[in-house]
Design an enzyme around this catalytic site. Structure first.
Site, PDB file in Angstrom:
ATOM      1  N   HIS A 100     -11.723  14.924  -8.239  1.00 54.35           N
ATOM      2  CA  HIS A 100     -12.557  13.748  -8.748  1.00 54.35           C
ATOM      3  C   HIS A 100     -13.317  13.276  -7.372  1.00 54.35           C
ATOM      4  CE1 HIS A 100      -8.386  12.252  -7.340  1.00 54.35           C
ATOM      5  NE2 HIS A 100      -9.195  11.404  -6.876  1.00 54.35           N
ATOM      6  N   HIS A 102     -14.994   9.694  -5.617  1.00 59.17           N
ATOM      7  CA  HIS A 102     -14.851   8.263  -5.663  1.00 59.17           C
ATOM      8  C   HIS A 102     -16.349   7.958  -5.369  1.00 59.17           C
ATOM      9  CE1 HIS A 102     -10.510   7.426  -5.191  1.00 59.17           C
ATOM     10  NE2 HIS A 102     -10.661   8.893  -4.847  1.00 59.17           N
TER      11      HIS A 102
HETATM   12  P1  5GP Z   1      -7.051  10.030  -4.703  1.00 51.87           P
HETATM   13  O1  5GP Z   1      -6.292   9.098  -3.714  1.00 51.87           O
HETATM   14  O2  5GP Z   1      -6.220  11.178  -5.364  1.00 51.87           O
HETATM   15  O3  5GP Z   1      -8.397  10.505  -4.323  1.00 51.87           O
HETATM   16  O4  5GP Z   1      -7.405   8.819  -6.041  1.00 51.87           O
HETATM   17  C1  5GP Z   1      -6.945   8.680  -6.940  1.00 51.87           C
HETATM   18  C2  5GP Z   1      -7.488   7.445  -7.675  1.00 51.87           C
HETATM   19  O5  5GP Z   1      -7.121   7.317  -9.173  1.00 51.87           O
HETATM   20  C3  5GP Z   1      -6.786   6.161  -7.127  1.00 51.87           C
HETATM   21  O6  5GP Z   1      -8.035   5.471  -6.506  1.00 51.87           O
HETATM   22  C4  5GP Z   1      -6.202   5.571  -8.107  1.00 51.87           C
HETATM   23  O7  5GP Z   1      -6.530   4.114  -8.135  1.00 51.87           O
HETATM   24  C5  5GP Z   1      -6.988   6.070  -9.258  1.00 51.87           C
HETATM   25  N1  5GP Z   1      -6.019   6.311 -10.492  1.00 51.87           N
HETATM   26  C6  5GP Z   1      -5.046   6.871 -10.574  1.00 51.87           C
HETATM   27  N2  5GP Z   1      -4.333   6.777 -11.794  1.00 51.87           N
HETATM   28  C7  5GP Z   1      -5.297   6.179 -12.614  1.00 51.87           C
HETATM   29  C8  5GP Z   1      -5.397   5.906 -14.100  1.00 51.87           C
HETATM   30  O8  5GP Z   1      -4.471   6.147 -14.921  1.00 51.87           O
HETATM   31  N3  5GP Z   1      -6.612   5.298 -14.442  1.00 51.87           N
HETATM   32  C9  5GP Z   1      -7.723   5.026 -13.582  1.00 51.87           C
HETATM   33  N4  5GP Z   1      -8.701   4.367 -14.112  1.00 51.87           N
HETATM   34  N5  5GP Z   1      -7.532   4.960 -12.253  1.00 51.87           N
HETATM   35  C10 5GP Z   1      -6.298   5.859 -11.910  1.00 51.87           C
END
Ligand code: 5GP
Ligand code: ZN
Length: 136
Positions: A100, A102
């Site tokens: 993903h 951001h």
């Molecule tokens: P990472 O740290 O893996 O780059 O970011 C994961 C992101 O996914 C985090 O910003 C977290 O808030 C978001 N996230 C995790 N679980 C969910 C979910 O069930 N729904 C949504 N909309 N965002 C999520």
């Protein structure tokens, strides 16, 4: 597809999300713990762990989409800039093991508060999504 992956569940529509955009390769929805209003994620429809696993032809489409969604988010929430961020691997802060990207609209020059996003106000997220979609 991974049975235990939360983003696969979102991709299949089995877990709800506030969607902004979708096409054959990607889905975009609002982050549930936004570090700024309009913080959105772009995920691949297919399950890939992180950037090294994503086919080049998919990656080549990701940045133009991020550019488009970032422009809509900046206009939609009245920001002045944005961050595009990809965490790759747990050591780099990747919490969800499904690729993903951001997009984080920014209004000030403070350090990026990556881990300070609290839970979103779920009553307000649909309005934020509409503000962004209206600028696509
Ligand atoms: P990472 O740290 O893996 O780059 O970011 C994961 C992101 O996914 C985090 O910003 C977290 O808030 C978001 N996230 C995790 N679980 C969910 C979910 O069930 N729904 C949504 N909309 N965002 C999520
Ligand atoms: Zn997945």
């Amino acid at each position: 597809m991974s049975d235990t992956c939360i983003f696969c569940e979102i991709s299949k529509g089995r877990i709800p999300s506030i969607r902004i955009y979708e096409d054959a390769d990607f889905i975009s929805f609002l982050d549930i713990n936004p570090v700024a209003r309009g913080h959105l994620l772009i995920i691949t429809r297919e399950h890939y762990l992180s950037t090294p696993e994503v086919p080049d032809e998919i990656l080549a489409k990701a940045l133009p989409l991020a550019k488009r969604l970032a422009a809509a988010a900046v206009l939609g929430v009245g920001a002045d800039g944005f961050n595009i961020l990809i965490n790759n691997g747990e050591k780099a802060g990747q919490a969800v093991g499904h690729w993903h990207l951001h997009v984080i609209p920014r209004k000030d020059r403070s350090e990026l508060p990556l881990r300070e996003g609290g839970p979103a106000d779920l009553t307000k997220l649909p309005f934020t999504a509409a503000d962004i979609r209206n600028n696509l």
